[in-house]
Design a protein around this motif. Sequence first.
Motif, PDB file in Angstrom:
ATOM      1  N   MET A   1       0.833  -1.207   0.000  1.00 50.54           N
ATOM      2  CA  MET A   1       0.000   0.000   0.000  1.00 50.54           C
ATOM      3  C   MET A   1       0.865   1.253   0.000  1.00 50.54           C
ATOM      4  O   MET A   1       0.730   2.126  -0.859  1.00 50.54           O
ATOM      5  N   GLU A   2       1.794   1.342   0.973  1.00 46.81           N
ATOM      6  CA  GLU A   2       2.640   2.539   1.058  1.00 46.81           C
ATOM      7  C   GLU A   2       3.512   2.672  -0.169  1.00 46.81           C
ATOM      8  O   GLU A   2       3.717   3.782  -0.678  1.00 46.81           O
ATOM      9  N   ALA A   3       4.003   1.544  -0.674  1.00 50.36           N
ATOM     10  CA  ALA A   3       4.844   1.587  -1.874  1.00 50.36           C
ATOM     11  C   ALA A   3       4.060   2.130  -3.065  1.00 50.36           C
ATOM     12  O   ALA A   3       4.589   2.901  -3.883  1.00 50.36           O
ATOM     13  N   ASN A  31      -8.132  -0.813  -3.429  1.00 50.28           N
ATOM     14  CA  ASN A  31      -8.683  -0.490  -2.108  1.00 50.28           C
ATOM     15  C   ASN A  31     -10.201  -0.272  -2.130  1.00 50.28           C
ATOM     16  O   ASN A  31     -10.739   0.382  -1.252  1.00 50.28           O
ATOM     17  N   ALA A  32     -10.847  -0.851  -3.135  1.00 49.52           N
ATOM     18  CA  ALA A  32     -12.295  -0.668  -3.256  1.00 49.52           C
ATOM     19  C   ALA A  32     -13.039  -1.116  -2.000  1.00 49.52           C
ATOM     20  O   ALA A  32     -14.068  -0.531  -1.635  1.00 49.52           O
ATOM     21  N   GLN A  33     -12.524  -2.140  -1.313  1.00 53.19           N
ATOM     22  CA  GLN A  33     -13.183  -2.669  -0.110  1.00 53.19           C
ATOM     23  C   GLN A  33     -12.360  -2.424   1.149  1.00 53.19           C
ATOM     24  O   GLN A  33     -12.563  -3.095   2.165  1.00 53.19           O
ATOM     25  N   THR A  34     -11.439  -1.474   1.110  1.00 54.57           N
ATOM     26  CA  THR A  34     -10.592  -1.162   2.265  1.00 54.57           C
ATOM     27  C   THR A  34     -11.227  -0.054   3.087  1.00 54.57           C
ATOM     28  O   THR A  34     -11.678   0.960   2.534  1.00 54.57           O
ATOM     29  N   PHE A  35     -11.252  -0.231   4.421  1.00 54.59           N
ATOM     30  CA  PHE A  35     -11.880   0.759   5.289  1.00 54.59           C
ATOM     31  C   PHE A  35     -10.929   1.329   6.331  1.00 54.59           C
ATOM     32  O   PHE A  35     -11.246   2.326   6.966  1.00 54.59           O
ATOM     33  N   THR A  36      -9.782   0.704   6.538  1.00 50.42           N
ATOM     34  CA  THR A  36      -8.770   1.232   7.446  1.00 50.42           C
ATOM     35  C   THR A  36      -7.398   1.068   6.805  1.00 50.42           C
ATOM     36  O   THR A  36      -7.186   0.178   5.976  1.00 50.42           O
ATOM     37  N   PHE A  37      -6.460   1.914   7.239  1.00 51.57           N
ATOM     38  CA  PHE A  37      -5.115   1.901   6.658  1.00 51.57           C
ATOM     39  C   PHE A  37      -4.065   1.920   7.773  1.00 51.57           C
ATOM     40  O   PHE A  37      -3.274   2.858   7.891  1.00 51.57           O
ATOM     41  N   LEU A  40      -0.286   2.315   6.822  1.00 53.62           N
ATOM     42  CA  LEU A  40       0.111   3.517   6.089  1.00 53.62           C
ATOM     43  C   LEU A  40       0.630   4.564   7.067  1.00 53.62           C
ATOM     44  O   LEU A  40      -0.055   4.948   8.016  1.00 53.62           O
ATOM     45  N   GLY A  41       1.853   5.027   6.850  1.00 54.16           N
ATOM     46  CA  GLY A  41       2.456   6.037   7.720  1.00 54.16           C
ATOM     47  C   GLY A  41       1.708   7.353   7.645  1.00 54.16           C
ATOM     48  O   GLY A  41       1.150   7.713   6.609  1.00 54.16           O
ATOM     49  N   SER A  42       1.711   8.098   8.758  1.00 58.45           N
ATOM     50  CA  SER A  42       0.940   9.344   8.819  1.00 58.45           C
ATOM     51  C   SER A  42       1.441  10.374   7.815  1.00 58.45           C
ATOM     52  O   SER A  42       0.635  11.069   7.169  1.00 58.45           O
ATOM     53  N   GLU A  43       2.769  10.493   7.649  1.00 59.70           N
ATOM     54  CA  GLU A  43       3.311  11.477   6.712  1.00 59.70           C
ATOM     55  C   GLU A  43       2.970  11.104   5.273  1.00 59.70           C
ATOM     56  O   GLU A  43       2.646  11.968   4.455  1.00 59.70           O
TER      57      GLU A  43
END
Length: 591
Positions: A1-3, A31-37, A40-43
């Motif tokens: 995801m982050e990449a 991420n069509a069905q993604t609800f949290t991350f 994933l880093g805040s920055e």
Amino acid sequence: MEALIVSMIPAFDARNEADICNKLQEFNKENAQTFTFPELGSETKKKFIGDVLQSLEAAYNTECYCLCLEALRIMSREKHHLYQLAQKEGILLLLKLAGLEEKPNANQNDQVIIEAEKCLCNLVFNSTAVQQICLECDCVRFVMDRVKLYTTRDPQIPMEIKFFDMRLLFLMTALCSSTRSQVRNDHNGIELLTGILERDVLANATPIPHPPTEPSSNGTTDLGATGGATGGEETAMEGLIAAMNAVSTADTIKITEEEANLACEVYKALFNTVIHSKLKEIEQEEESGVLKRLGQACYKMLLTETTSPAKTEECHSQTINLLTCALPLSCVEELTPEPGVGSVARAGLVYRGRNMEAVSSIMRFLEMRVDRAAAAKKLRVVEQLNPVLSALCVLCRRSTHIRRLLKDTVLPPLKKDEACHLPEEGCRIRNKLVRLMTNHSTDIKEVVADFLFILCKESVTKLIKYTGYGNAAGMLARRGLLAGGHGNTDYSPDEEDSDTEEYKDVRNEVNPVTGRVESERPNPMEGMTDEQKEVAAVELANMIHRITREGVIQPMSVSDDGKLIPMMDIVQKAAMQPLREEASDDDDAIA
């Protein structure tokens, strides 16, 4: 995801529209069905949201705008760490793209408006900060301004935009209490929302004809024309109960799934608009006739079918939720119109000269929910049953016609075989509701007891007859009626309760505590001597004293005002009485 998000940075920095679209398509699909991350880093997240917002301010094409808004919608699903999405600049941009501003762009693309509203709905639901920003930016006013254009704008506003307008209005009125009176008073909300139901949901509905029933001389079959409960009248009562349980024989209508979705959002917004309003405030709408129109819309919606049973149930559920509000009599009466009046072409169920199809639909809804709650132990019973039972309580108090019908169907005159069984035993709606009077949920058992009590015109004697004293004791204690009597007596006096002849034969044998005829039981003390009886009595007294001392039980008595009080208070009061009398005698002597 982050990449993946890091790989987008060069495209955003270079403002390469084609690369941005390609990367966003990949992100949205993944991420069509993604609800949290959580990974994933805040920055990284903050940088991504900022880049997408900047792209929305650029002069890109409609496809790129939609992809950017779709990405923001996905990011807005997460409740925390919304960053720029929960700041005023970001919300103002979304409101602009949604056409919710003072002078909206008339050429704004419809799909862009829809995607922007989806983002706003997520953000309002997840963030109190966004709710406050939307309040400050007059979001509700701009939504209502667009609602006023539904009938005048050419070309017509698409149904999907109307749906998300109503979804956003529902969320704002649900989460920001100050907007409710604003919608009702400042924007004529009840009339505008009722108009959406009439024009956009019900006007183009497709009739579903049913085979006509055998008519009487006046063209209808009036199942409430007879009274009493003997002979042929019992047959008429059975016919009434069968008609209430049967599928509607009136001309029903079918609406599309899109229309059903819009109707549900409108009813939710209407509920929020009137739920905390006083009856006198709502009655101010009577002059325009909007309350009658709202009642007619509710009547039609309760006879509506849609694309699936689940969606039909949702439509009926939202309509019933609105009926839990304190709606004026002029609105409630439209639920039971006279056959042949207005849009009611033919009635399948007529009771005492009123069309009762809508009430019958509510009762079928109730029984379906009761059966489902009984079958699924983990079901949230309160959410399933409380609204429909509360609505029936409101309707029965507001309308004599409705209360009489439900009394005759839910609590018909008892027969001998019914009197020989516990009130909670059986498969009739009365038995099912009595079982709920001892439910573990306080909310459910209270509202069920209130409903049955209203059907009995709040007569303690009648309630005990149908439910047994044991099942009704909790409600009677709550109302201070354990000693008998009546609750509210503001009911029509021209209705008498009739017993069947066979019930009259066993009426004196019914145990009022259990509500049934009890078979004779052998005397447990038969054959015992007086000394043995005395020993047994002492042992029983000792056991009661022990479990009372240990807090297992607390002996209670009924006070003069019909409420439960601890026996210990009575004992202490009795013990103090001689002391008071002695003190009074001393005072007299001194005098």
